[in-house]
Design a protein around this motif. Structure first.
Motif, PDB file in Angstrom:
ATOM      1  N   GLU A 167      46.362  38.341  35.984  1.00 22.24           N
ATOM      2  CA  GLU A 167      45.327  38.117  34.966  1.00 22.24           C
ATOM      3  C   GLU A 167      45.792  38.565  33.587  1.00 22.24           C
ATOM      4  O   GLU A 167      45.407  37.977  32.576  1.00 22.24           O
ATOM      5  CB  GLU A 167      44.042  38.852  35.361  1.00 22.24           C
ATOM      6  N   ARG A 168      46.589  39.626  33.557  1.00 22.95           N
ATOM      7  CA  ARG A 168      47.025  40.144  32.258  1.00 22.95           C
ATOM      8  C   ARG A 168      48.238  39.395  31.719  1.00 22.95           C
ATOM      9  O   ARG A 168      48.599  39.549  30.566  1.00 22.95           O
ATOM     10  CB  ARG A 168      47.345  41.632  32.386  1.00 22.95           C
ATOM     11  N   SER A 169      48.855  38.623  32.569  1.00 23.70           N
ATOM     12  CA  SER A 169      50.073  37.931  32.143  1.00 23.70           C
ATOM     13  C   SER A 169      49.741  36.851  31.121  1.00 23.70           C
ATOM     14  O   SER A 169      48.730  36.156  31.219  1.00 23.70           O
ATOM     15  CB  SER A 169      50.758  37.308  33.360  1.00 23.70           C
ATOM     16  N   ASN A 170      50.610  36.717  30.134  1.00 21.02           N
ATOM     17  CA  ASN A 170      50.457  35.669  29.132  1.00 21.02           C
ATOM     18  C   ASN A 170      51.442  34.518  29.346  1.00 21.02           C
ATOM     19  O   ASN A 170      51.584  33.653  28.483  1.00 21.02           O
ATOM     20  CB  ASN A 170      50.650  36.266  27.729  1.00 21.02           C
ATOM     21  N   TRP A 171      52.156  34.538  30.479  1.00 23.68           N
ATOM     22  CA  TRP A 171      53.059  33.425  30.790  1.00 23.68           C
ATOM     23  C   TRP A 171      52.242  32.167  31.000  1.00 23.68           C
ATOM     24  O   TRP A 171      51.238  32.174  31.690  1.00 23.68           O
ATOM     25  CB  TRP A 171      53.860  33.732  32.054  1.00 23.68           C
ATOM     26  N   ARG A 172      52.719  31.090  30.460  1.00 24.52           N
ATOM     27  CA  ARG A 172      51.961  29.832  30.536  1.00 24.52           C
ATOM     28  C   ARG A 172      51.855  29.333  31.969  1.00 24.52           C
ATOM     29  O   ARG A 172      50.834  28.757  32.352  1.00 24.52           O
ATOM     30  CB  ARG A 172      52.613  28.773  29.641  1.00 24.52           C
ATOM     31  N   ILE A 173      52.876  29.574  32.779  1.00 22.97           N
ATOM     32  CA  ILE A 173      52.831  29.108  34.164  1.00 22.97           C
ATOM     33  C   ILE A 173      51.752  29.856  34.946  1.00 22.97           C
ATOM     34  O   ILE A 173      51.012  29.258  35.728  1.00 22.97           O
ATOM     35  CB  ILE A 173      54.228  29.259  34.843  1.00 22.97           C
TER      36      ILE A 173
ATOM     37  N   ARG B 125      46.788  40.865  41.512  1.00 27.54           N
ATOM     38  CA  ARG B 125      45.727  40.163  40.762  1.00 27.54           C
ATOM     39  C   ARG B 125      45.669  40.663  39.326  1.00 27.54           C
ATOM     40  O   ARG B 125      45.555  39.876  38.384  1.00 27.54           O
ATOM     41  CB  ARG B 125      44.380  40.389  41.476  1.00 27.54           C
ATOM     42  N   ARG B 126      45.789  41.974  39.181  1.00 23.49           N
ATOM     43  CA  ARG B 126      45.720  42.555  37.837  1.00 23.49           C
ATOM     44  C   ARG B 126      46.883  42.058  36.984  1.00 23.49           C
ATOM     45  O   ARG B 126      46.698  41.689  35.817  1.00 23.49           O
ATOM     46  CB  ARG B 126      45.740  44.078  37.962  1.00 23.49           C
TER      47      ARG B 126
ATOM     48  N   MET C 134      40.780  43.861  35.439  1.00 26.07           N
ATOM     49  CA  MET C 134      39.882  45.012  35.567  1.00 26.07           C
ATOM     50  C   MET C 134      39.881  45.594  36.985  1.00 26.07           C
ATOM     51  O   MET C 134      39.059  46.436  37.301  1.00 26.07           O
ATOM     52  CB  MET C 134      38.454  44.610  35.199  1.00 26.07           C
ATOM     53  N   HIS C 135      40.770  45.134  37.839  1.00 30.18           N
ATOM     54  CA  HIS C 135      40.720  45.531  39.242  1.00 30.18           C
ATOM     55  C   HIS C 135      41.179  46.975  39.418  1.00 30.18           C
ATOM     56  O   HIS C 135      42.112  47.437  38.772  1.00 30.18           O
ATOM     57  CB  HIS C 135      41.575  44.582  40.079  1.00 30.18           C
ATOM     58  N   GLU C 136      40.518  47.644  40.359  1.00 24.72           N
ATOM     59  CA  GLU C 136      40.812  49.046  40.601  1.00 24.72           C
ATOM     60  C   GLU C 136      42.008  49.199  41.539  1.00 24.72           C
ATOM     61  O   GLU C 136      42.479  48.234  42.145  1.00 24.72           O
ATOM     62  CB  GLU C 136      39.572  49.726  41.212  1.00 24.72           C
ATOM     63  N   ASP C 137      42.451  50.445  41.688  1.00 30.22           N
ATOM     64  CA  ASP C 137      43.547  50.727  42.603  1.00 30.22           C
ATOM     65  C   ASP C 137      43.065  50.621  44.046  1.00 30.22           C
ATOM     66  O   ASP C 137      41.861  50.552  44.324  1.00 30.22           O
ATOM     67  CB  ASP C 137      44.090  52.129  42.332  1.00 30.22           C
ATOM     68  N   ILE C 138      44.001  50.661  44.974  1.00 28.76           N
ATOM     69  CA  ILE C 138      43.700  50.448  46.399  1.00 28.76           C
ATOM     70  C   ILE C 138      42.704  51.486  46.922  1.00 28.76           C
ATOM     71  O   ILE C 138      41.757  51.144  47.639  1.00 28.76           O
ATOM     72  CB  ILE C 138      45.002  50.511  47.235  1.00 28.76           C
ATOM     73  N   PHE C 139      42.895  52.755  46.534  1.00 31.39           N
ATOM     74  CA  PHE C 139      42.043  53.811  47.078  1.00 31.39           C
ATOM     75  C   PHE C 139      40.602  53.661  46.598  1.00 31.39           C
ATOM     76  O   PHE C 139      39.655  53.753  47.385  1.00 31.39           O
ATOM     77  CB  PHE C 139      42.600  55.178  46.676  1.00 31.39           C
ATOM     78  N   SER C 140      40.428  53.408  45.300  1.00 32.76           N
ATOM     79  CA  SER C 140      39.073  53.197  44.774  1.00 32.76           C
ATOM     80  C   SER C 140      38.442  51.972  45.410  1.00 32.76           C
ATOM     81  O   SER C 140      37.261  51.968  45.768  1.00 32.76           O
ATOM     82  CB  SER C 140      39.112  53.024  43.250  1.00 32.76           C
ATOM     83  N   LEU C 141      39.240  50.926  45.552  1.00 33.29           N
ATOM     84  CA  LEU C 141      38.758  49.691  46.185  1.00 33.29           C
ATOM     85  C   LEU C 141      38.271  49.970  47.596  1.00 33.29           C
ATOM     86  O   LEU C 141      37.204  49.505  48.008  1.00 33.29           O
ATOM     87  CB  LEU C 141      39.893  48.668  46.209  1.00 33.29           C
TER      88      LEU C 141
ATOM     89  N   ALA D 159      41.447  34.151  47.409  1.00 34.32           N
ATOM     90  CA  ALA D 159      40.705  35.198  46.694  1.00 34.32           C
ATOM     91  C   ALA D 159      40.676  36.489  47.501  1.00 34.32           C
ATOM     92  O   ALA D 159      40.810  37.588  46.949  1.00 34.32           O
ATOM     93  CB  ALA D 159      39.286  34.721  46.386  1.00 34.32           C
ATOM     94  N   VAL D 160      40.496  36.367  48.840  1.00 33.67           N
ATOM     95  CA  VAL D 160      40.470  37.548  49.703  1.00 33.67           C
ATOM     96  C   VAL D 160      41.836  38.228  49.692  1.00 33.67           C
ATOM     97  O   VAL D 160      41.932  39.466  49.618  1.00 33.67           O
ATOM     98  CB  VAL D 160      40.068  37.155  51.149  1.00 33.67           C
ATOM     99  N   VAL D 161      42.899  37.441  49.751  1.00 31.77           N
ATOM    100  CA  VAL D 161      44.255  38.014  49.723  1.00 31.77           C
ATOM    101  C   VAL D 161      44.476  38.791  48.426  1.00 31.77           C
ATOM    102  O   VAL D 161      44.953  39.927  48.429  1.00 31.77           O
ATOM    103  CB  VAL D 161      45.315  36.906  49.883  1.00 31.77           C
ATOM    104  N   LEU D 162      44.115  38.175  47.313  1.00 27.54           N
ATOM    105  CA  LEU D 162      44.274  38.855  46.026  1.00 27.54           C
ATOM    106  C   LEU D 162      43.340  40.055  45.909  1.00 27.54           C
ATOM    107  O   LEU D 162      43.670  41.048  45.258  1.00 27.54           O
ATOM    108  CB  LEU D 162      44.024  37.869  44.882  1.00 27.54           C
ATOM    109  N   PHE D 163      42.169  39.971  46.538  1.00 24.61           N
ATOM    110  CA  PHE D 163      41.232  41.100  46.550  1.00 24.61           C
ATOM    111  C   PHE D 163      41.862  42.309  47.237  1.00 24.61           C
ATOM    112  O   PHE D 163      41.694  43.456  46.799  1.00 24.61           O
ATOM    113  CB  PHE D 163      39.947  40.683  47.271  1.00 24.61           C
ATOM    114  N   LEU D 164      42.591  42.049  48.309  1.00 22.37           N
ATOM    115  CA  LEU D 164      43.230  43.132  49.053  1.00 22.37           C
ATOM    116  C   LEU D 164      44.503  43.629  48.370  1.00 22.37           C
ATOM    117  O   LEU D 164      45.045  44.667  48.752  1.00 22.37           O
ATOM    118  CB  LEU D 164      43.562  42.655  50.477  1.00 22.37           C
ATOM    119  N   LEU D 165      44.991  42.879  47.386  1.00 27.01           N
ATOM    120  CA  LEU D 165      46.194  43.284  46.648  1.00 27.01           C
ATOM    121  C   LEU D 165      45.878  43.344  45.154  1.00 27.01           C
ATOM    122  O   LEU D 165      46.346  42.517  44.355  1.00 27.01           O
ATOM    123  CB  LEU D 165      47.326  42.285  46.910  1.00 27.01           C
ATOM    124  N   PRO D 166      45.053  44.305  44.742  1.00 28.27           N
ATOM    125  CA  PRO D 166      44.610  44.335  43.333  1.00 28.27           C
ATOM    126  C   PRO D 166      45.733  44.431  42.310  1.00 28.27           C
ATOM    127  O   PRO D 166      45.610  43.871  41.227  1.00 28.27           O
ATOM    128  CB  PRO D 166      43.681  45.557  43.274  1.00 28.27           C
TER     129      PRO D 166
END
Length: 1920
Positions: A631-637, A627-628, A655-662, A617-624
């Motif tokens: 989450e938006r992908s509709n691929w079944r995998i 993660r974005r 809904m994750h923001e860009d790096i600068f806003s983050l 979760a922390v890794v994905l938090f640092l790479l929004p």
């Protein structure tokens, strides 16, 4: 009569219906002959146009009008022969009486018979109005004429036999029928106008858009139902023919689509003329419209129709795309309440578009295998077959809500039904939709079916209710934990870790490095596992009612989560216990479970495994971005991989923001949390650890009461008492730190945004020179050929830019003059000249040049030097003085040359000017001119200008004849020329001689006699005279211009905003189009004269009150209307008052400034240079100028639409209630005043189907007609009453949103205002939608700031204004950036309209849960990928509540709304799907603020109850005997932080920062001190109680509702009973409880009495108690006036004594109010009742604790003492019961028996008391102590009785509970009332209170005391 239809006998109501008709004697006033057409019963609506025509033509031919009315009567009788409709009988009776009178009075004028008369009139009407008018009249006038002609012909056919209709008449009728559609009433575009086309229809973008939608090539031909001979004219009609859309809907969406295409296409074109819509425009509109639909299809893994591969390659793509867009708009336009269900609309569109494909391309049907047939349907087919069935489901579910009384879990709201379409099972509905499918079968139907089979008809069978979808809104505080579990886990784990570190040795933070401490800290992961287990349990429990609707995978996930969490809860404690050496207690037990093996590192490995998800979760938090994308992908995998971490949901993805806003908000929260934890550790936790250790080691053997658990180890009761408040402060104080950091960051951001750089008139003057340049750079569109640097060097361009600035500036000044903020003289001082004369300098407004000429004259007079350069240098040091001197010279020269009519006189003047200019160039001015004589010349010039000014001219015209006036001017000019030539000029006589020598005609005529008086009538010349006079005469007084504070604020803010960052302005033609939407219900529109003159109880009228509050504005108003006639003065006075209240007329006036601003901007965009220099307001306009004005108006209509949704306008129109009729009239007048204003309303009509009357509902749009009535534009039938399903305001918005236009939509509330200068910046703001924000995201909501205009009324209004201002400025500034959690707060935000109408609208409407409907639109926008920004260079006005009770109702409404938000799915999804730090921001800025407010109050309770436990048990005394303990000090330090929150100081922080930023920090400090002196802390502390009470009650029991606060002028005295009703439960009860606790603590406690912190805490709690008990009276006008107090006492006694019952209002009887106060308990669930009982049990502690401290107890701690106290309590209650029963049984008939009973009870009481005093040692202090002990017990009985009301009613005890309640209410009322009585004895208290309440007004020199006392100034005449 003219016809023999034999209807006379049918008028009287049949006997069988007479009873029914008496219930509604409304509808028609026989005297209201002029408006009978507007009072037609709804079931006879088609008669209204006939009566309208009759009224219109009556003055031309009263006989034809009579025939029309007779036709109307006949038609009405045919429609309802038995008069069964509501109001029909009365209407027909009235009409018949009128016809009987008119039959005798009216005679034919044009012929001898009625048939001939009406034919002749019809022919004349056609020839005069249609044949001649079609080329000259406007389309709206022709529409009215054609409507009249159509009605006349219908009447004619009933009067004239068919054989006798003349051929000419028939020809005219055929022509009318043929051309009628060309002249139908229209909204913005007269699409079918042929002859006289308005300017808007000549725009190429409109014509191109029309061509695009009229392209019918290749479409299968379809004929319309009912009109088969008429071809289909455009694609919308074609779609309507296939799918059966309504005609009104088609017309509405046709205009909507044309305007969208035209506006969007214009921006992509560079040329002026074109004839085709760009295909990219259509594609762009398609993408915006169907972005949500395409996303929905991908989510459900189905192919969207838009992307279908089945479309033939040869198809016209643009036409197909327009068909898609048109189809969706038609579906949306007719969807009614289903518009709140966007995915349901997607489903409908998906299937209908598929059908359309079949029609277009001959595809085979998927079910039957046959081919689609293009068969036409009737126009209500879509509504009947598609919308109504879904609406019926909504309506049935809404009825389950029972007005918000039932649990949310028991019915499905909009979200539940919409989320049904988030699953692929929605496709099981089929198409056409299967009515027998699960979606349509309602559980009530199942119940009835079940009841019919198994029991009698009246038996109630609940049935199996339908499951909720995805989420259940259960009433519990556990939602806070479930939604924000990461935050609570984080805080709990940190608390545990800090306690572990603090517990270690000396508590040093470096102790964390110790091995033992590290091992102990590792135990936090066990806590982590337990908290996760709780979360897993909550997921299962709270969503249980939705399980039947969940997918199997979701249920499996919940179960697996629970199993895994349970596994970790077991395994981690076992492994941890094995790693602990020498385990004891529970740890030893757990370690024994693990067997004998020992593996120290196993626990560490398990932790590492346990934390793997967190690391990911922390890794994905640092790479929004990753993660974005996942989450938006509709691929079944990807869905499978994300399944465990985050279940797939349609909204809330990516809904994750860009790096600068983050980075920004992460840094904000890291710094904040470091501060918070450091403070918590060193101030709250560490100081308490040592005392806690000592307390736990102590052994207490003796107690002062009977201790039930004497063997409890470690004194855990004391430890809990000490630590409970501290832990609560720990969880609450993050809110305090947030307030501090948000204030700092908001201040920094505001400073960098250039806010407050111009905040005073002095600052404005110093920078005004650069204002035109800033205006040019910000507000003037940059053309492609512009090169701004070159422009600055080009003198003409500079002048043109300044001229453009002057146009806008002057319109701004004129608007303030019309609003009476400035006077005529101030207006003249502020205006900038339009025209460009030969003046070589910039002509600044006179207020900048004030006193510059007099000073320059003094400088010249006193100048002693010889060099010209020295004098000119002194003058040129001041740029404004130099400009003033040069301008004065040039203007004077122009005026004199213009006045002198004689050529010789001009020659002399020319020589003088040449001499002046030559001497200046040669540096000999001082030697050739005597500057000391200039003052005398100035005096003469002033005299001349006084004669020449418009005022002087008019006075002379009134008083003196023209000859004398001319001689006066001639004399003054001769004096001036004499002074110039004789006194000022050294060689002036030479000039005269030279001029005389040039003319040798021996003319004896005196010089300077020929004057050109014609100039005095020219406007531009008048302006020069006025300006010159101002420059010469105005002294220092102009430095304070304008004097009005609001005018100053507006001018400085406008100037300041020009230096702020904003997008460049496009030309009007290329700007985004937008609409404004205002919902209205029954608020004030315009005050009537009766309302202005109506006196309140103090003899004060609204008008008098406002004259005293706004004296300068009233004076300006009187100046403006002094020459008006009486009627105009009355109307203007009504408007003046209404524009200072919170009325609809004020809002409409403000919003219509947009149109004015757009017209001016369009003029400036396209005007030629000479037109710009001439001015926007020029009267003498040439043809090009006229065309430009028309084009500007057309462009404004193209870009701006204003719709007011007056929900019940139709009912008000027909009502016989005077108030409703006035509102209708005022709204109608607004439409007539502002032709661009549109009003939408819900019309209710009655129709008869199969002999049964039923109601039909329509959405209707009207506008002001060409006469004095409204004209209907669109009428769209609805499936049912729209407002029955959801909350009122959002439903009102939703029904009207289909009539809005454009790409943006501004939502404006009814209490808002706008300003012309701010409207000018609208096109800049709209450009924000085109700006990319970090990662190619564009805003979907633009937040705007507000100015609260109600702050000057009283101190309360000032507090509220400051609080609201800080929220809408600094508060929302921080929310938007850096925190990125700004939503929509019901303010003037601008929505991306296409984004929101395809995603559920601009608000959410589910009953109760969406009470705060506005913020949910922000939630919805964010969850669906939206982006919300905030902009402060533009502002809109807003009113707020100004009275204490109104403010409290508002706060209660908002707290209710936040309580409902806490339970909502939106908050849950945002809380779970935001990243960690954004989730923090979201919590503490929404529901967390209200929860923290509640916790603040609970801390006080926890502290005092803990202390009461300690002092009454004797533990405090025992423990404090140990000198080494300092637990109190540590506790006090921690509690001091809570006191800061409680006193409202946190709310003041942002206010001070914002005031400091915008008005200076010295002003801010002064305001802060004044606010404290005016008891702002009392106000904020009181409102803290309001928030806590209503927030808590809403979550526990519900009962939230919209609370109408009223928006009037609230400066009146509220009665004591009214205050008591409003605040009894929320404040008074709690205040008295805390007061009793404090008294007990003071009396029995042994605390540190010397501690300053102790004094601060107890003071703060006493302050809270006093605020809660007495704030309503302190802030109540005349609250301590003796006469009012006496009246209040009488009123309260009457209210307490009155009996209640059905129909008796709460303000009439205590019983009715008491019953209503328990509404929340009537409908709460069992859990709510149990919680109430548990909470009530706290009151039993008082009796238990205090009885052991009575002297009569003699120190005994036996349980018998407590038992005896219960004996006393029961005896007292029985005695009260006996008296109550005696009153009922004997009080009436056996009065003597009742008296004997009371005497016996009294004697018994005396005997017992005597025995107790003499024998048992009872003391007086025991009596008071017993009151403290037993009163809470009785209160507990009452509370428990209320919770168990059904049981008590069953056993007959309820009346006793009620009487007990009455006794307590009387007692509480006395306790609160007595201090008021005492203070009212002293007159100075009332004076002081008045000063306190109205200091703002006093500081402005207002007569508030006169207002309150009603002492009117008798010397002045009463204003008209």
């Amino acid at each position: 009569m003219a016809s023999t239809s034999g209807t006379k006998d049918e008028v009287g109501p049949p006997r069988s219906l007479s009873r029914r008709m008496t219930r509604n004697s409304t509808m028609v006033d026989p005297n209201a002959e002029g408006v009978d057409s507007e009072l037609v019963p709804s079931s006879l609506a088609s008669v209204a146009p006939i009566l309208r025509v009759a009224n219109e033509i009556e003055k031309d031919n009263d006989r034809v009008a009579y025939l029309c009315r007779f036709h109307a009567f006949e038609k009405a009788h045919r429609m309802d022969p038995k008069s069964t409709g509501r109001g029909v009988r009365q209407f027909k009776t009235y009409l018949l009486h009128r016809l009987q009178k008119e039959e005798e009075k009216t005679k034919p004028r044009l012929a001898k018979s009625d048939p001939r008369e009406i034919q002749k009139f019809y022919q004349n009407f056609y020839e005069q109005n249609i044949r001649e008018g079609q080329y000259t009249k406007k389309p709206e006038e022709m529409a009215k004429i054609y409507q009249t002609a159509t009605v006349l012909y219908d009447v004619l056919r009933t009067v004239v036999p068919a054989a006798k209709v003349e051929p000419e008449t028939q020809q005219y009728a055929r022509d009318v029928e043929k051309n009628r559609e060309q002249y139908e009433h229209y909204n913005i575009l007269p699409l079918y106008a042929v002859k006289s086309k308005p300017a808007i229809m000549k725009l190429p973008e409109i014509q191109a858009a029309l061509r695009a939608i009229c392209n019918m090539n290749n479409l299968p031909s379809v004929r319309r139902v009912g009109d088969r001979d008429k071809p289909v004219s455009d694609i919308l009609e074609w779609l309507s023919s296939i799918f059966g859309f309504q005609k009104g809907n088609v017309a509405n969406q046709r205009e909507h689509l044309v305007l969208l295409l035209a506006n969007m296409d214009r921006r992509s074109k560079s040329g002026e003329d074109y004839d085709q819509v760009d295909s990219l425009t259509v594609k762009h509109l398609l993408d915006k419209t169907f972005k949500n639909y395409v996303s929905w299809c991908h989510y459900l893994h189905c192919t969207s129709i838009i992307e279908s591969h089945k479309v033939p390659a040869s198809v016209d793509r643009q036409q197909l795309h327009l068909l898609y867009i048109g189809l969706y708009l038609l579906i949306w336009g007719e969807a009614s309440n289903i518009r709140f269900m966007p995915e349901c609309l997607c489903y409908i569109f998906h299937n209908m578009a598929n059908e359309m494909h079949g029609t277009l391309f001959g595809n085979v049907q998927p079910v039957s295998g046959g081919t689609y047939q293009a068969t036409a349907l009737d126009e209500e087919a879509f509504l009947r077959d598609v919308i109504t069935p879904i609406y019926d489901v909504l309506r049935k579910e809404a009825r389950r809500n029972q007005g918000g009384k039932t649990s949310h879990a028991s019915w499905r709201n909009y979200d539940d039904l919409n989320e049904y379409f988030w699953s692929d099972k929605c496709f099981k509905l089929g198409w056409p939709m299967d009515r027998k499918s699960d979606f349509f079968i309602h559980s009530d139907q199942l119940s009835r079916h079940h009841a019919g089979q198994q029991g009698p008809r009246n038996q109630v069978v609940s049935g199996k209710k339908k499951p909720k979808t995805n989420f259940v809104e259960v009433r519990t505080f556990l939602h806070l934990y479930r939604s924000f579990d990461r935050m609570w886990i984080f805080l709990i784990l940190f608390l545990q870790a800090m306690i572990i570190v603090a517990w270690h040795e000396d508590g040093s933070i470096f102790g964390i490095l110790d091995d033992g401490v590290i091992k102990n800290i590792l135990s936090i992961f066990i806590t982590y596992a337990i908290l996760n287990f709780i979360q897993a349990c909550l997921d299962i429990i709270l969503s249980f009612d939705a399980w039947r609707s969940l997918k199997v995978t979701q249920i499996l996930r919940y179960i697996l989560k629970f199993i895994v969490a349970a596994f970790w809860v077991v395994i981690l404690p076992v492994c941890y216990s094995r790693s602990v050496p020498n385990p004891t207690g529970l740890v030893r037990f757990i370690s024994n479970l693990g067997g004998t093996w020992r593996e120290q590192s196993l626990y560490s490995y398990l932790i590492a495994i346990y934390l793997i998800p967190n690391v990911l979760a922390v890794v994905l938090f640092l790479l929004p971005p990753i993660r974005r994308h996942m989450e938006r992908s509709n691929w079944r995998i990807v869905t499978f991989l994300m399944w465990w971490a985050q279940p797939k949901l349609y909204v809330g993805r990516g809904m994750h923001e860009d790096i600068f806003s983050l980075f920004k908000y992460t840094l904000f929260w890291i710094v904040l949390l470091i501060s918070k934890f450091a403070f918590s550790y060193y101030v709250e936790i560490l100081p308490l650890v040592l005392p806690t250790k000592l307390i736990m080691k102590m052994h207490v053997s003796s107690y002062e009461w009977h201790e039930f658990f004497p063997n409890v180890t470690h004194n855990m009761g004391v430890v809990i008492s000490i630590w409970a408040p501290i832990v609560m402060v720990y969880f609450m104080d993050t809110q305090i730190w947030y307030a501090i950091y948000a204030t700092i960051i908001g201040g920094i951001y505001g400073a960098f945004s250039h806010l407050g750089e111009i905040r005073t008139l002095g600052m404005l003057r110093s920078r005004f020179e650069s204002v035109p340049l800033a205006f040019y750079e910000r507000l003037v569109p940059m053309q492609k050929e512009d090169h701004r640097k070159d422009h600055l060097e080009d003198d003409l361009s500079v002048r043109k830019n300044i001229a453009k600035f002057s146009q806008v500036w002057n319109e701004f000044i004129f608007s303030m003059r019309m609003e009476d903020l400035i006077s005529n003289s101030e207006r003249d001082l502020l205006l900038v000249p339009y025209t460009t004369s030969d003046v070589p300098v910039v002509q600044w407004p006179p207020f900048l040049l004030a006193s510059k000429i007099p000073i320059a004259l003094d400088m010249a007079k006193d100048f002693k030097g010889k060099e010209d350069a020295d004098l000119f240098r002194k003058i040129s040091n001041d740029d404004y003085m130099r400009s003033a001197v040069i301008e004065c010279y040039q203007i004077l020269k122009e005026i004199l040359f213009g006045l002198l009519d004689d050529e010789r006189d001009n020659m002399i003047l020319q020589h003088i000017c040449h001499e002046i200019e030559t001497s200046i160039q040669q540096g000999t001015f001082l030697s050739k001119f005597r500057v000391s004589e200039l003052p005398s010349l100035n005096n003469k010039l002033e005299k001349l200008l006084e004669h020449l000014t418009p005022l002087g001219v008019s006075q002379q015209a009134d008083n003196v004849d023209a000859e004398k006036y001319a001689s006066q001017i001639i004399n003054v000019i001769q004096d001036i020329m004499e002074i110039i030539t004789q006194d000022v000029m050294v060689n002036g006589h030479e000039i005269l001689e030279r001029a005389h020598a040039q003319h040798h005609d021996n003319d004896k005529k005196e010089r300077f006699e020929g004057i050109n008086f014609r100039l005095t009538q020219i406007r531009s010349w008048k302006e020069k005279v006025v300006r010159l006079r101002l420059l010469l005469t105005v002294k220092e007084s102009a430095i304070n211009v304008p004097t009005n504070l609001d005018a100053r604020r507006r001018i400085t803010f406008f100037a300041n905003s020009l230096y702020m960052r904003m997008p460049n302005a496009p030309i009007v033609r290329n700007m985004l189009s937008f609409s404004v939407l205002t919902p209205y219900y029954t608020e004030d529109v315009l005050y009537s004269k009766e309302e202005l003159d109506r006196e309140n109880e103090d003899g004060i009228t609204i008008l008098f009150y406002l004259q005293k509050i706004y004296p300068d504005e009233w004076k300006n108003f009187e100046e403006r209307i002094k020459d008006s006639v009486e009627e105009d003065i009355i109307e203007a006075t009504r408007q003046w008052v209404s524009y200072r209240g919170q009325t609809l007329s004020r809002t409409v006036r403000g919003m219509m400034y947009y149109k004015e601003a757009l017209e001016l901007q369009c003029f400036l965009d396209y005007a030629k240079d000479d037109e710009i220099f001439t001015g926007f307001r020029t009267v003498n306009m040439n043809k090009h100028h006229m065309d430009l004005k028309e084009r500007a108006s057309a462009m404004a209509d193209l870009k701006f639409t204003y719709v007011v949704s007056c929900q019940i306008y139709g009912a008000q129109k027909k009502s016989n209630n005077d108030v409703d009729q006035k509102r209708y009239t005022n709204i109608l007048n607004l439409m007539l005043t502002y032709p661009s204003l549109r009003v939408a309303y819900i019309d209710e009509r009655e129709t008869t189907t199969n002999g049964r009357s039923q109601k039909v509902y329509y959405s209707v749009l009207v506008k002001g007609g060409v006469d004095t009535l409204d004209e209907e534009i669109y009428r769209i039938k609805l499936p049912g009453p729209p407002t029955e399903i959801g909350e009122g305001k959002p439903e009102n918005q939703n029904h009207a949103i289909i009539f809005t236009r454009g790409e943006a939509l501004q939502t404006i509330d009814m209490n808002q205002d706008n300003y012309f200068e701010e409207a000018f910046k609208m096109r800049n703001v709209l450009e924000e939608f085109h700006k990319d924000h970090h990662g190619q995201r564009r805003p979907t909501i633009l937040g705007l700031r507000e100015h609260i205009f109600t702050g000057s009324v009283s101190s309360l209004a000032w507090f509220m204004s400051n609080q609201e201002t800080s929220f809408v400025t600094i508060g929302q500034r921080v929310l938007a950036d850096p925190l990125r959690v700004r939503f929509h707060y019901g303010h003037p935000d601008i929505f991306d309209r296409l984004f929101h109408i395809t995603r559920g609208g601009v608000s959410k409407a589910s009953k109760t849960i969406n009470l705060s409907e506005d913020i949910f639109s922000g939630y919805n926008s964010t969850l669906r990928g939206g982006y919300v920004t905030h902009h402060e260079y533009i502002q809109v006005g807003k009113g707020r509540d100004v009275g204490m009770n109104q403010i409290s109702l508002f706060e209660a409404k908002v707290a209710n709304g936040n309580g409902e938000q806490t339970l909502s799915r939106d908050v849950y999804r945002l809380g779970r799907r935001f990243d960690f730090y954004r989730m923090f921001s979201f919590y503490f800025t929404t529901v967390g603020f209200y929860f923290s407010s509640m916790v603040t109050v609970l801390i006080v309770y926890a502290f005092l109850y803990g202390r009461m436990y300690m002092v009454l048990s004797g533990l405090e005394g025992r423990i404090l005997e140990d000198a080494s303990l300092s637990s109190n000090k540590a506790l006090e330090e921690a509690l001091a932080t809570q006191s800061v929150f409680q006193l409202g100081l946190l709310l003041v922080l942002p206010m001070v920062m914002e005031i400091g930023l915008e008005r200076g920090f010295r002003t801010a400090l002064g305001d802060f001190i004044i606010m404290q002196l005016q008891l702002a802390s009392v106000f904020f502390t009181f409102q803290l109680g309001t928030k806590a009470h209503y927030y808590g009650r809403t979550i526990l029991h519900g009962g939230s509702k919209y609370r109408a606060t009223g928006r009037g002028f609230v400066v009146f005295h509220a009665k004591f009973a009214e205050n008591y009703r409003l605040y009894s439960r929320s404040h008074f009860v709690k205040g008295l409880e805390l007061g009793i606790l404090l008294v007990i603590y003071q009396v029995y406690g042994n605390s540190y009495r010397s501690s300053s912190l102790y004094l601060f805490i107890t003071f703060s709690i006493w302050f809270l108690v006093a605020s809660w008990l007495f704030a309503p009276f302190v802030f109540n006008p005349s609250g301590f006036d003796w006469q009012k107090t006496v009246e209040d006492w009488t009123d309260w006694k009457r209210w307490m004594g009155n009996r209640g019952g059905i129909g008796i209002a709460q303000d009439k009887s205590w019983e009715s109010w008491w019953d209503a106060e328990q509404q929340h308990l009537k409908y709460t669930n069992v859990r709510g009742r149990i919680l109430e009982i548990i909470l009530a049990c706290r009151f039993f502690i008082y009796q238990y604790g205090i009885v052991y401290h009575l002297n009569i107890a003699r120190g005994s701690t036996s349980i018998l003492v407590y038992a005896l106290s219960w004996l006393v309590m029961i005896s007292a209650l029985l005695a009260l019961k006996l008296v109550s029963m005696g009153r009922r049984r004997f009080g009436t008939d056996l009065q003597l028996m009742f008296r004997i009973l009371k005497a016996l009870l009294f004697l018994g009481f005396l005997s017992i008391m005597t025995v107790l005093f003499v024998v048992c040692g009872l003391t007086i202090s025991d009596i008071f102590a017993a009151c403290l002990a037993f009163l809470p017990t009785g209160w507990a009985f009452m509370l428990i009785g209320q919770a168990c009301r059904p049981c008590l009613k069953g056993i007959g005890f309820w009346d006793s509970i009620m009487e007990l309640g009455r006794a307590y209410e009387c007692l509480m009322g006395l306790v609160i009332f007595m201090p008021i009585v005492i203070l009212s004895w002293f007159p100075f208290v009332s004076e002081f209170q008045t000063r306190l309440l109205f200091n703002q007004a006093f500081s402005r020199g207002l007569q508030i005391s006169m207002i309150l006392a009603g002492k009117k100034d008798k010397d002045k005449p009463r204003p008209t």
